[in-house]
Write an enzyme that holds these catalytic residues in place. Structure first.
Site, PDB file in Angstrom:
ATOM      1  N   LYS A 193      -1.052   5.083   4.566  1.00 59.70           N
ATOM      2  CA  LYS A 193      -2.040   4.199   5.185  1.00 59.70           C
ATOM      3  C   LYS A 193      -1.744   4.040   6.672  1.00 59.70           C
ATOM      4  O   LYS A 193      -0.599   3.798   7.067  1.00 59.70           O
ATOM      5  CB  LYS A 193      -2.033   2.837   4.484  1.00 59.70           C
ATOM      6  CG  LYS A 193      -3.085   1.874   4.993  1.00 59.70           C
ATOM      7  CD  LYS A 193      -3.256   0.701   4.049  1.00 59.70           C
ATOM      8  CE  LYS A 193      -4.242  -0.326   4.597  1.00 59.70           C
ATOM      9  NZ  LYS A 193      -5.570   0.250   4.861  1.00 59.70           N
ATOM     10  N   HIS A 209       0.818  -1.222   0.000  1.00 58.94           N
ATOM     11  CA  HIS A 209       0.000   0.000   0.000  1.00 58.94           C
ATOM     12  C   HIS A 209       0.846   1.264   0.000  1.00 58.94           C
ATOM     13  O   HIS A 209       2.043   1.231   0.310  1.00 58.94           O
ATOM     14  CB  HIS A 209      -0.921   0.026   1.224  1.00 58.94           C
ATOM     15  CG  HIS A 209      -2.140  -0.830   1.075  1.00 58.94           C
ATOM     16  ND1 HIS A 209      -2.133  -2.180   1.323  1.00 58.94           N
ATOM     17  CD2 HIS A 209      -3.401  -0.523   0.683  1.00 58.94           C
ATOM     18  CE1 HIS A 209      -3.336  -2.677   1.103  1.00 58.94           C
ATOM     19  NE2 HIS A 209      -4.140  -1.690   0.713  1.00 58.94           N
TER      20      HIS A 209
HETATM   21  N1  LIG Z   1     -13.237  -0.673   1.800  1.00 64.88           N
HETATM   22  C1  LIG Z   1     -12.502  -0.177   0.801  1.00 64.88           C
HETATM   23  O1  LIG Z   1     -12.714  -0.500  -0.389  1.00 64.88           O
HETATM   24  C2  LIG Z   1     -11.428   0.818   1.097  1.00 64.88           C
HETATM   25  C3  LIG Z   1     -11.178   1.136   2.404  1.00 64.88           C
HETATM   26  N2  LIG Z   1     -10.271   2.095   2.705  1.00 64.88           N
HETATM   27  C4  LIG Z   1     -10.180   2.448   4.108  1.00 64.88           C
HETATM   28  O2  LIG Z   1     -10.859   3.689   4.295  1.00 64.88           O
HETATM   29  C5  LIG Z   1     -10.287   4.404   5.386  1.00 64.88           C
HETATM   30  C6  LIG Z   1      -9.920   5.799   4.937  1.00 64.88           C
HETATM   31  O3  LIG Z   1      -8.872   5.750   3.990  1.00 64.88           O
HETATM   32  P1  LIG Z   1      -8.331   7.084   3.319  1.00 64.88           P
HETATM   33  O4  LIG Z   1      -9.439   7.831   2.671  1.00 64.88           O
HETATM   34  O5  LIG Z   1      -7.146   6.690   2.525  1.00 64.88           O
HETATM   35  O6  LIG Z   1      -7.844   7.902   4.613  1.00 64.88           O
HETATM   36  P2  LIG Z   1      -7.704   9.480   4.816  1.00 64.88           P
HETATM   37  O7  LIG Z   1      -6.835   9.663   6.010  1.00 64.88           O
HETATM   38  O8  LIG Z   1      -7.309  10.129   3.519  1.00 64.88           O
HETATM   39  O9  LIG Z   1      -9.189   9.964   5.145  1.00 64.88           O
HETATM   40  C7  LIG Z   1      -9.830   9.832   6.394  1.00 64.88           C
HETATM   41  C8  LIG Z   1     -10.598  11.101   6.616  1.00 64.88           C
HETATM   42  O10 LIG Z   1     -11.441  10.926   7.756  1.00 64.88           O
HETATM   43  C9  LIG Z   1     -11.299  12.090   8.559  1.00 64.88           C
HETATM   44  N3  LIG Z   1     -11.685  11.789   9.936  1.00 64.88           N
HETATM   45  C10 LIG Z   1     -10.938  11.323  10.957  1.00 64.88           C
HETATM   46  N4  LIG Z   1     -11.686  11.197  12.061  1.00 64.88           N
HETATM   47  C11 LIG Z   1     -12.933  11.592  11.731  1.00 64.88           C
HETATM   48  C12 LIG Z   1     -14.155  11.684  12.441  1.00 64.88           C
HETATM   49  N5  LIG Z   1     -14.236  11.365  13.733  1.00 64.88           N
HETATM   50  N6  LIG Z   1     -15.259  12.134  11.793  1.00 64.88           N
HETATM   51  C13 LIG Z   1     -15.198  12.489  10.498  1.00 64.88           C
HETATM   52  N7  LIG Z   1     -14.063  12.426   9.756  1.00 64.88           N
HETATM   53  C14 LIG Z   1     -12.951  11.977  10.376  1.00 64.88           C
HETATM   54  C15 LIG Z   1      -9.843  12.470   8.400  1.00 64.88           C
HETATM   55  O11 LIG Z   1      -9.602  13.793   8.844  1.00 64.88           O
HETATM   56  P3  LIG Z   1      -8.084  14.180   9.360  1.00 64.88           P
HETATM   57  O12 LIG Z   1      -7.187  13.926   8.199  1.00 64.88           O
HETATM   58  O13 LIG Z   1      -8.230  15.611   9.736  1.00 64.88           O
HETATM   59  O14 LIG Z   1      -7.814  13.259  10.525  1.00 64.88           O
HETATM   60  C16 LIG Z   1      -9.689  12.312   6.896  1.00 64.88           C
HETATM   61  O15 LIG Z   1     -10.164  13.436   6.195  1.00 64.88           O
HETATM   62  C17 LIG Z   1      -9.112   3.540   5.869  1.00 64.88           C
HETATM   63  O16 LIG Z   1      -9.525   2.730   6.933  1.00 64.88           O
HETATM   64  C18 LIG Z   1      -8.796   2.691   4.646  1.00 64.88           C
HETATM   65  O17 LIG Z   1      -8.163   1.493   4.960  1.00 64.88           O
HETATM   66  C19 LIG Z   1      -9.551   2.731   1.749  1.00 64.88           C
HETATM   67  C20 LIG Z   1      -9.725   2.417   0.434  1.00 64.88           C
HETATM   68  C21 LIG Z   1     -10.685   1.436   0.003  1.00 64.88           C
HETATM   69  O1  LIG Z   2      -6.052   2.336   2.925  1.00 66.87           O
HETATM   70  C1  LIG Z   2      -6.227   1.962   1.733  1.00 66.87           C
HETATM   71  O2  LIG Z   2      -5.778   2.608   0.777  1.00 66.87           O
HETATM   72  C2  LIG Z   2      -6.996   0.743   1.483  1.00 66.87           C
HETATM   73  N1  LIG Z   2      -7.593   0.163   2.487  1.00 66.87           N
HETATM   74  C3  LIG Z   2      -8.387  -1.011   2.436  1.00 66.87           C
HETATM   75  C4  LIG Z   2      -7.725  -2.120   3.223  1.00 66.87           C
HETATM   76  O3  LIG Z   2      -7.124  -1.846   4.272  1.00 66.87           O
HETATM   77  O4  LIG Z   2      -7.826  -3.275   2.812  1.00 66.87           O
HETATM   78  C5  LIG Z   2      -8.760  -1.400   1.032  1.00 66.87           C
HETATM   79  C6  LIG Z   2      -7.675  -1.172   0.022  1.00 66.87           C
HETATM   80  O5  LIG Z   2      -6.660  -2.091   0.249  1.00 66.87           O
HETATM   81  C7  LIG Z   2      -7.148   0.258   0.101  1.00 66.87           C
END
Ligand SMILES: NC(=O)C1=CN([C@@H]2O[C@H](COP(=O)(O)OP(=O)(O)OC[C@H]3O[C@@H](n4cnc5c(N)ncnc54)[C@H](OP(=O)(O)O)[C@@H]3O)[C@@H](O)[C@H]2O)C=CC1
Ligand SMILES: O=C(O)C1=N[C@H](C(=O)O)C[C@H](O)C1
Length: 255
Positions: free
Chosen positions: A146, A142
């Site tokens: 992350k 990744h």
């Molecule tokens: N299921 C799937 O297909 C996928 C899952 N993911 C997962 O999604 C999650 C997010 O990933 P990603 O977008 O890369 O992460 P980011 O860090 O880019 O985004 C997370 C966002 O959530 C905000 N945040 C944190 N705490 C809160 C809260 N209490 N209320 C509202 N917003 C909040 C953060 O703000 P701040 O930065 O200010 O803390 C940030 O803007 C991870 O767990 C990742 O593993 C990712 C890709 C695909």
């Molecule tokens: O944080 C990410 O980027 C992603 N998170 C998810 C995971 O933890 O499996 C899905 C994907 O791998 C991207």
């Protein structure tokens, strides 16, 4: 509220996004904006008031493993259907969600570790292959921003593989390692070794490496762009109102 009242003026589904300024949240906002049958009514991030989410019929959460449980509890208690992509869901956390849903049987929650269709198939293929190979290891790769390791996808894959191995009566994977620099053999997730790589240039990738006498099988999936997750997210948004209770994984929503 009746279903008609919770729909947008043109009959579209009113959607809220949690983590809207994050990498995934911003992509979800763009995808919802671009969908004719969905209406982005509220975008919430760190520090914003959750009560704004009451305007939504379906909320999508891509925040952090630390934040997601409070968010999800609020949504369930307020009768808002929720699609969760945030990682960090242990069995204990899933039981907690089931407990909240027992008090709100009208609410639907979809939690998926990966919304990419290729990733879902990779996990299904891995579960199918698992009983035929004595060795298996998972290598997930990744982007370096992350927060969690191993990934939710790798953890979920390991659980599926472990379950299939147990059903087939397979014992532990062979491994004679005696001297180990800590971490060299990766994390043990339900008896499956998982290795987490973090590097600039990567987005989300996983290999499941199987081995048996004289042959190996590698099942690999690559997400090169976060748009890869959007068809799955939108499918869950469109489906969740018709699925009261907890749905884990995208598999159940695919034909
Ligand atoms: N299921 C799937 O297909 C996928 C899952 N993911 C997962 O999604 C999650 C997010 O990933 P990603 O977008 O890369 O992460 P980011 O860090 O880019 O985004 C997370 C966002 O959530 C905000 N945040 C944190 N705490 C809160 C809260 N209490 N209320 C509202 N917003 C909040 C953060 O703000 P701040 O930065 O200010 O803390 C940030 O803007 C991870 O767990 C990742 O593993 C990712 C890709 C695909
Ligand atoms: O944080 C990410 O980027 C992603 N998170 C998810 C995971 O933890 O499996 C899905 C994907 O791998 C991207």
């Amino acid at each position: 509220m009746t279903e008609e009242q919770t729909k947008g003026r043109d009959g579209s589904i009113r959607v809220g996004v949690l983590g809207a300024r994050g990498r995934m949240g911003a992509e979800v906002c763009r995808a919802v904006d671009g969908a004719g049958d969905l209406d982005l009514v509220v975008a919430v991030d760190q520090g914003d008031d959750l009560s704004a989410l009451a305007a939504a019929e379906v909320v999508v959460d891509f925040t952090t493993p630390d934040a997601v449980m409070d968010n999800l509890r609020w949504c369930v208690e307020h009768g808002v259907h929720t699609v969760v992509g945030t990682t960090g869901f242990t069995g204990q956390r899933l039981d907690q969600v089931r407990g909240w849903l027992a008090d709100r049987p009208d609410v639907g929650v979809v939690i998926a570790p990966n919304f990419g269709i290729g990733a879902v198939l990779m996990m299904q293929f891995a579960a199918r292959a698992a009983r035929h190979f004595e060795s298996v290891e998972i290598i997930e790769q990744h982007h370096p921003r992350k927060l969690d390791a191993p990934s939710g996808t790798a953890t979920h894959t390991a659980r599926l593989v472990a379950q299939a191995r147990a059903e087939a009566g397979l014992g532990p994977t062979p491994d004679a390692t005696r001297d180990e620099v800590p971490g060299a053999r990766g994390a043990d997730v339900d008896g499956v070794r998982v290795h987490a790589v973090r590097s600039t240039g990567l987005l989300a990738h996983q290999e499941v490496l199987f081995g048996t006498l004289g042959e190996t099988l590698t099942i690999r999936h690559d997400s090169y762009d976060r748009v890869s997750f959007m068809p799955g997210v939108l499918l869950a948004v469109r489906s969740v109102r018709q699925r009261p209770g907890l749905t884990i994984g995208l598999d159940a929503l695919l034909d």
